[in-house]
Design a protein around this motif. Structure first.
Motif, PDB file in Angstrom:
ATOM      1  N   VAL A 102      17.834   2.287 -21.713  1.00  0.00           N
ATOM      2  CA  VAL A 102      18.988   1.661 -22.341  1.00  0.00           C
ATOM      3  C   VAL A 102      18.763   1.752 -23.838  1.00  0.00           C
ATOM      4  CG1 VAL A 102      20.337  -0.445 -22.609  1.00  0.00           C
ATOM      5  CG2 VAL A 102      19.331   0.127 -20.379  1.00  0.00           C
ATOM      6  N   ALA A 103      19.518   2.624 -24.499  1.00  0.00           N
ATOM      7  CA  ALA A 103      19.348   2.811 -25.938  1.00  0.00           C
ATOM      8  C   ALA A 103      19.693   1.514 -26.662  1.00  0.00           C
ATOM      9  CB  ALA A 103      20.239   3.938 -26.436  1.00  0.00           C
ATOM     10  N   GLY A 104      18.831   1.135 -27.590  1.00  0.00           N
ATOM     11  CA  GLY A 104      19.020  -0.105 -28.319  1.00  0.00           C
ATOM     12  C   GLY A 104      18.258  -1.266 -27.732  1.00  0.00           C
ATOM     13  N   ALA A 105      17.623  -1.084 -26.582  1.00  0.00           N
ATOM     14  CA  ALA A 105      16.793  -2.121 -25.953  1.00  0.00           C
ATOM     15  C   ALA A 105      15.372  -1.604 -25.817  1.00  0.00           C
ATOM     16  CB  ALA A 105      17.343  -2.496 -24.584  1.00  0.00           C
ATOM     17  N   ASN A 106      14.420  -2.479 -25.935  1.00  0.00           N
ATOM     18  CA  ASN A 106      13.008  -2.076 -25.884  1.00  0.00           C
ATOM     19  C   ASN A 106      12.230  -2.983 -24.934  1.00  0.00           C
ATOM     20  OD1 ASN A 106      12.932   0.058 -28.062  1.00  0.00           O
ATOM     21  ND2 ASN A 106      13.741  -1.664 -29.243  1.00  0.00           N
ATOM     22  N   PRO A 107      12.447  -2.828 -23.633  1.00  0.00           N
ATOM     23  CA  PRO A 107      11.691  -3.647 -22.680  1.00  0.00           C
ATOM     24  C   PRO A 107      10.212  -3.288 -22.716  1.00  0.00           C
ATOM     25  CG  PRO A 107      12.874  -1.917 -21.537  1.00  0.00           C
ATOM     26  CD  PRO A 107      13.342  -1.870 -22.958  1.00  0.00           C
TER      27      PRO A 107
ATOM     28  N   GLY B  67      16.194  -9.278 -24.763  1.00  0.00           N
ATOM     29  CA  GLY B  67      17.062  -8.112 -24.837  1.00  0.00           C
ATOM     30  C   GLY B  67      17.828  -7.829 -23.577  1.00  0.00           C
ATOM     31  N   GLY B  68      17.553  -8.582 -22.497  1.00  0.00           N
ATOM     32  CA  GLY B  68      18.318  -8.440 -21.271  1.00  0.00           C
ATOM     33  C   GLY B  68      18.015  -7.223 -20.440  1.00  0.00           C
ATOM     34  N   VAL B  69      16.886  -6.573 -20.655  1.00  0.00           N
ATOM     35  CA  VAL B  69      16.565  -5.337 -19.927  1.00  0.00           C
ATOM     36  C   VAL B  69      15.150  -5.418 -19.375  1.00  0.00           C
ATOM     37  CG1 VAL B  69      16.367  -2.821 -20.057  1.00  0.00           C
ATOM     38  CG2 VAL B  69      18.106  -3.999 -21.405  1.00  0.00           C
ATOM     39  N   VAL B  70      14.994  -5.026 -18.120  1.00  0.00           N
ATOM     40  CA  VAL B  70      13.690  -4.919 -17.466  1.00  0.00           C
ATOM     41  C   VAL B  70      13.448  -3.443 -17.169  1.00  0.00           C
ATOM     42  CG1 VAL B  70      12.348  -5.474 -15.404  1.00  0.00           C
ATOM     43  CG2 VAL B  70      13.797  -7.225 -16.451  1.00  0.00           C
TER      44      VAL B  70
ATOM     45  N   ASP C  64      25.674  -9.041 -20.293  1.00  0.00           N
ATOM     46  CA  ASP C  64      25.986 -10.036 -21.320  1.00  0.00           C
ATOM     47  C   ASP C  64      24.826 -10.234 -22.281  1.00  0.00           C
ATOM     48  OD1 ASP C  64      28.497 -10.430 -20.400  1.00  0.00           O
ATOM     49  OD2 ASP C  64      28.067 -12.302 -19.315  1.00  0.00           O
ATOM     50  N   VAL C  65      23.600 -10.188 -21.755  1.00  0.00           N
ATOM     51  CA  VAL C  65      22.429 -10.417 -22.602  1.00  0.00           C
ATOM     52  C   VAL C  65      22.123  -9.158 -23.415  1.00  0.00           C
ATOM     53  CG1 VAL C  65      19.997 -11.110 -22.648  1.00  0.00           C
ATOM     54  CG2 VAL C  65      21.538 -12.036 -20.890  1.00  0.00           C
ATOM     55  N   ALA C  66      22.197  -7.993 -22.798  1.00  0.00           N
ATOM     56  CA  ALA C  66      21.909  -6.751 -23.513  1.00  0.00           C
ATOM     57  C   ALA C  66      22.917  -6.510 -24.623  1.00  0.00           C
ATOM     58  CB  ALA C  66      21.905  -5.574 -22.538  1.00  0.00           C
ATOM     59  N   GLY C  67      24.166  -6.889 -24.395  1.00  0.00           N
ATOM     60  CA  GLY C  67      25.156  -6.837 -25.452  1.00  0.00           C
ATOM     61  C   GLY C  67      25.832  -5.494 -25.601  1.00  0.00           C
ATOM     62  N   PRO C  68      26.937  -5.473 -26.356  1.00  0.00           N
ATOM     63  CA  PRO C  68      27.738  -4.245 -26.487  1.00  0.00           C
ATOM     64  C   PRO C  68      27.102  -3.175 -27.358  1.00  0.00           C
ATOM     65  CG  PRO C  68      28.616  -5.993 -27.872  1.00  0.00           C
ATOM     66  CD  PRO C  68      27.532  -6.628 -27.049  1.00  0.00           C
ATOM     67  N   ALA C  69      26.071  -3.503 -28.138  1.00  0.00           N
ATOM     68  CA  ALA C  69      25.478  -2.507 -29.037  1.00  0.00           C
ATOM     69  C   ALA C  69      24.539  -1.545 -28.314  1.00  0.00           C
ATOM     70  CB  ALA C  69      24.732  -3.203 -30.171  1.00  0.00           C
TER      71      ALA C  69
ATOM     72  N   LEU D 181      15.462 -11.748 -13.414  1.00  0.00           N
ATOM     73  CA  LEU D 181      14.451 -11.377 -14.402  1.00  0.00           C
ATOM     74  C   LEU D 181      15.096 -10.692 -15.598  1.00  0.00           C
ATOM     75  CD1 LEU D 181      11.595  -9.990 -12.105  1.00  0.00           C
ATOM     76  CD2 LEU D 181      11.744 -12.240 -13.177  1.00  0.00           C
ATOM     77  N   ALA D 182      16.102  -9.846 -15.338  1.00  0.00           N
ATOM     78  CA  ALA D 182      16.797  -9.184 -16.441  1.00  0.00           C
ATOM     79  C   ALA D 182      17.550 -10.198 -17.297  1.00  0.00           C
ATOM     80  CB  ALA D 182      17.749  -8.120 -15.895  1.00  0.00           C
ATOM     81  N   CYS D 183      18.165 -11.191 -16.650  1.00  0.00           N
ATOM     82  CA  CYS D 183      18.889 -12.214 -17.408  1.00  0.00           C
ATOM     83  C   CYS D 183      17.962 -12.987 -18.326  1.00  0.00           C
ATOM     84  CB  CYS D 183      19.603 -13.162 -16.456  1.00  0.00           C
ATOM     85  SG  CYS D 183      20.994 -12.423 -15.559  1.00  0.00           S
ATOM     86  N   ARG D 184      16.719 -13.150 -17.927  1.00  0.00           N
ATOM     87  CA  ARG D 184      15.759 -13.931 -18.704  1.00  0.00           C
ATOM     88  C   ARG D 184      14.953 -13.075 -19.682  1.00  0.00           C
ATOM     89  NH1 ARG D 184      13.010 -17.655 -13.935  1.00  0.00           N
ATOM     90  NH2 ARG D 184      14.920 -18.729 -13.268  1.00  0.00           N
ATOM     91  N   ALA D 185      15.003 -11.769 -19.521  1.00  0.00           N
ATOM     92  CA  ALA D 185      14.160 -10.893 -20.337  1.00  0.00           C
ATOM     93  C   ALA D 185      14.668 -10.829 -21.771  1.00  0.00           C
ATOM     94  CB  ALA D 185      14.137  -9.490 -19.742  1.00  0.00           C
TER      95      ALA D 185
END
Length: 744
Positions: A301-306, A243-246, A288-293, A237-241
């Motif tokens: 996870v700062a920079g992601a907005n699940p 931003g890569g975050v659940v 890999d999906v969430a990325g280095p930023a 689910l995270a891989c498909r979400a």
């Protein structure tokens, strides 16, 4: 199985902690922690123009550096860091559970691993053992030796908790613990204190987890719940979400009782709180999906907005998080309710049988439809007859009345009414031997009295309170017809002031005092107190002043509690609370007319008498100021008024009752005369009847809590006698003394 036990190359100088030093190609990452140092306070030698990232107490320095050590200095000290190389192969391609361990046993870690491996697709685990207590790593290695499951235990080597705080597992840190404001904080212990250095997540990312397929962040006391759509692999689910975050959202779960003779397990946790939807934030991501930023932290996870609406649920086993404490020290047991989904999901986990909540049944009173009023009285002589007549007229069947220390004919009147079969009277002069206040000793005695045990509907209603039903004839039968499914009805106070009536008269209070507070009356705090009429079905175990107490949580689903307008009361009020709010007040069907001050002359007697509940608090000018509200016109239900007149006339046909009432009135008048001769009470009476206090009684809606806590003197005369427009507001800071509100 691959099992690794790793200790970070950490250092603690006493002022600054080096949590981790890592070499990534030509760059070095240094994570340092100090409660008092700002990032710019560090001077770095051997690293070119480092980038500085701040996470709570920790600062990460990233920059190019040659091989060898890096030296960091600050005013007062220095640390030499020898960077380690990352180990990204151990978890490459794996779905990893990342857990921070405080005090959980190796057996709990094993169950945590098995649960998420078999139910949620977890294929490896990294456990940060920050407690630095011996035995965990070796114990876990032995328990999982036969499993084909990569596990790494990382020991930071330095304390990651807040240095000034104590053990996180102490009940002091349990968020639902009752009476936390009275607890003694545990002794400081940075190894076990609540986590401060959340940069440990970024350190684990770059040293071990950057090449993982997915990473799920849960503590060892957390179990990800089975997903309702049948999804097994949270990592997929995270891989498909986007931003890569659940997002993960947790609820606190508790045992009903701790097991005897064995340690507590996950499966012992069978209950959730029915009235407090606790939410713990955690996350699962695909690196890999969430990325280095993005930046990994404890809660997000700062920079992601699940999407929080799509958060997957988990259970936090609170007796594992807070080890060694009784359940009642962690949570009010009256707030617990068994969770069938939780019980079904954990059935068999660890092969133990949890202690279940005992069964409870509703009690069906034999005297169906009857109403019993309970109260206590002291020197209420001239007001008793009207109170009894009113409530008999509207359909009250039985009265259980306690009295103590009476000198004005109250005792004689109540004894006579008892002898005539109109009430049941109990003398409470011995309350001091109980160590309780008069009112609380009454409640304790009434719980065991046959009158209350046989009652159907019950309420604790004082002699200055009149139940005002606004439907039909104003009888209890009209009230029950208006809310036929209710088994609890809260009646919110409507404060009736003295209306500038200063002298006592032997007339009904609802005829003499017709000015009151508006319906929308947020302040003072006491204005929206309520009393509760409830069916005696065993849902609650004992009487309370404002509402029944001692909830049997097994029966919580049987509560149908409405306010005075018939609207449902929220679950948040089921265990505690004594006053209405803007969301819960209502007067359309029933209200409680509260004549708390009556005339200025009668208030002299009331002040001398003292309070039945808060006996150490003076019913002085502050009480008069708060309760004497003369803002709008009020009334009593007219059809019930006619019923009252007939009932009072019938009672007065009894010459004994008529004579006892006359004696009480005469003694009240005599006591007023004596008090007005006393210089203290004479001055007090002059203040009560002054133009200033009369004016203030019409301005209460303009004042904030600070004014009511401080008293009327804080309002300047120019404001008291000035012009006030709708919406004008005046307040002062709350005093440092007790700023809580209390019921009458």
């Amino acid at each position: 199985m691959a099992f690794q036990d790793v200790e970070l190359n950490a250092q603690d100088t006493g002022e600054v902690r080096l949590i981790e030093a890592l070499r990534l190609g030509g760059e070095v990452r240094l994570t340092l922690s100090s409660p008092d140092q700002r990032p710019e306070a560090y001077t770095v030698h051997g690293m070119e123009t480092p980038q500085r990232i701040r996470f709570g107490q920790a600062t990460t320095l990233i920059g190019a550096a040659p091989k060898g050590h890096v030296r960091v200095s600050w005013p007062g000290g220095t640390v030499l860091a020898v960077p380690a190389d990352p180990n990204l192969e151990f978890f490459a391609g794996h779905s990893v559970g990342l857990a921070i361990r405080s005090e959980e046993r190796p057996e709990i870690a094993r169950d945590w691993l098995d649960w998420h491996r078999t139910r949620h697709g977890m294929s490896a685990a990294l456990i940060v053992d920050r407690a630095a207590r011996p035995g965990f790593s070796d114990g876990l290695r032995a328990l999982v030796a036969q499993a084909e499951f990569p596990v790494m235990v990382v020991r930071p080597g330095v304390a990651l908790g807040r240095a000034e705080l104590g053990r996180e597992g102490d009940p002091y840190f349990a968020p639902d613990a009752p009476g936390r404001d009275r607890m003694v904080p545990p002794e400081p212990d940075a190894w076990l204190a609540p986590l401060a250095d959340v940069a440990i997540y970024e350190a684990m990312r770059h040293r071990f987890l950057a090449n993982a397929r997915g990473v799920m962040n849960l503590d060892l006391c957390d179990l990800l719940a089975p997903q309702p759509d049948g999804a097994r692999d949270v990592f997929e689910l995270a891989c498909r979400a986007p931003g890569g975050v659940v997002a993960l959202g947790g609820r606190h779960v508790y045992p009903w009782r701790l097991p005897r003779g064995r340690p507590v397990e996950f499966a012992d946790h069978t209950c959730t709180m029915f009235d407090r939807p606790s939410l713990r934030r955690r996350w699962c991501l695909a690196p890999d999906v969430a990325g280095p930023a993005t930046h990994w932290r404890l809660l997000r996870v700062a920079g992601a907005n699940p999407d929080p609406a799509k958060a997957l649920g988990f259970w936090r086993a609170m007796a594992l998080k807070h080890t060694g404490a009784r359940v009642a020290a962690l949570v009010p047991k009256a707030g617990l309710k068994e969770d069938p989904a939780l019980i079904a999901a954990t059935d068999g986990l660890g092969s133990i049988k949890p202690v279940r909540m005992p069964k409870a049944k509703l009690r069906r009173p034999k005297s169906k439809g009857t109403v019993t009023l309970v109260t206590s009285m002291k020197n209420e002589g001239p007001f008793i007859l009207d109170w009894i007549a009113w409530h008999r007229a509207i359909g009250a069947d039985r009265f259980l009345i306690y009295s103590n220390d009476c000198t004005d004919g109250t005792e004689e009147m109540l004894a006579l009414l008892d002898a005539e079969g109109l009430i049941e009277h109990r003398n409470n002069d011995g309350y001091r031997a109980t160590g309780l206040t008069p009112q609380h000793s009454v409640l304790a005695a009434a719980d065991q009295d046959p009158v209350t045990r046989k009652a159907d509907w019950l309420a604790f209603v004082d002699c200055d309170e009149f139940i005002n039903i606004k439907r039909g004839e104003g009888r209890f039968s009209d009230l029950f017809a208006a809310v036929p499914d209710a088994n609890m009805i809260s009646m919110t106070w409507r404060l009736f002031g003295n209306g500038d009536v200063h002298g006592f008269e032997d007339v009904p209070v609802f005829d003499q005092f017709t000015q009151c507070a508006p319906e929308l009356c947020r302040k003072p705090h006491q204005a929206w107190g309520f009393k509760t009429l409830f069916r005696n079905e065993g849902i609650y175990r004992k009487l309370g002043v404002h509402r029944p107490k001692g909830l049997s949580p097994q029966l919580v689903d049987h509560i149908n509690w409405v306010n005075g307008s018939g609207a449902a009361m929220p679950k948040s009020i089921f265990r505690n609370g004594w006053r209405s709010t803007t969301a819960t007040y209502g007067y359309n069907i029933v209200q409680l007319n509260h004549y708390a001050v009556r005339s200025a002359e009668s208030f002299l007697v009331k002040r001398e008498r003292g309070r039945a509940n808060h006996i150490t608090r003076d019913q002085g000018l502050g009480y008069w100021f708060r309760m004497n509200n003369n803002t709008v016109q009020g009334d009593i239900h007219a059809p019930a008024r006619a019923l009252f007149e007939a009932e009072k006339a019938r009672l007065l046909e009894n010459p004994k009752i008529r004579a006892a009432h006359a004696v009480a009135v005469s003694r009240h008048i005599d006591r007023i005369a004596i008090l007005k001769e006393d210089p203290f009470y004479a001055e007090f009476y002059d203040v009560l009847t002054s133009p200033r206090m009369q004016r203030l009684s019409r301005l209460l809606g303009h004042f904030g809590a600070g004014v009511f806590q401080s008293g009327p003197d804080v309002v300047p005369d120019e404001r008291v006698f000035g012009e006030w427009k709708e919406g004008d507001f005046f307040t002062v800071p709350l005093p440092e003394t007790d700023a809580r509100g209390f019921g009458d």
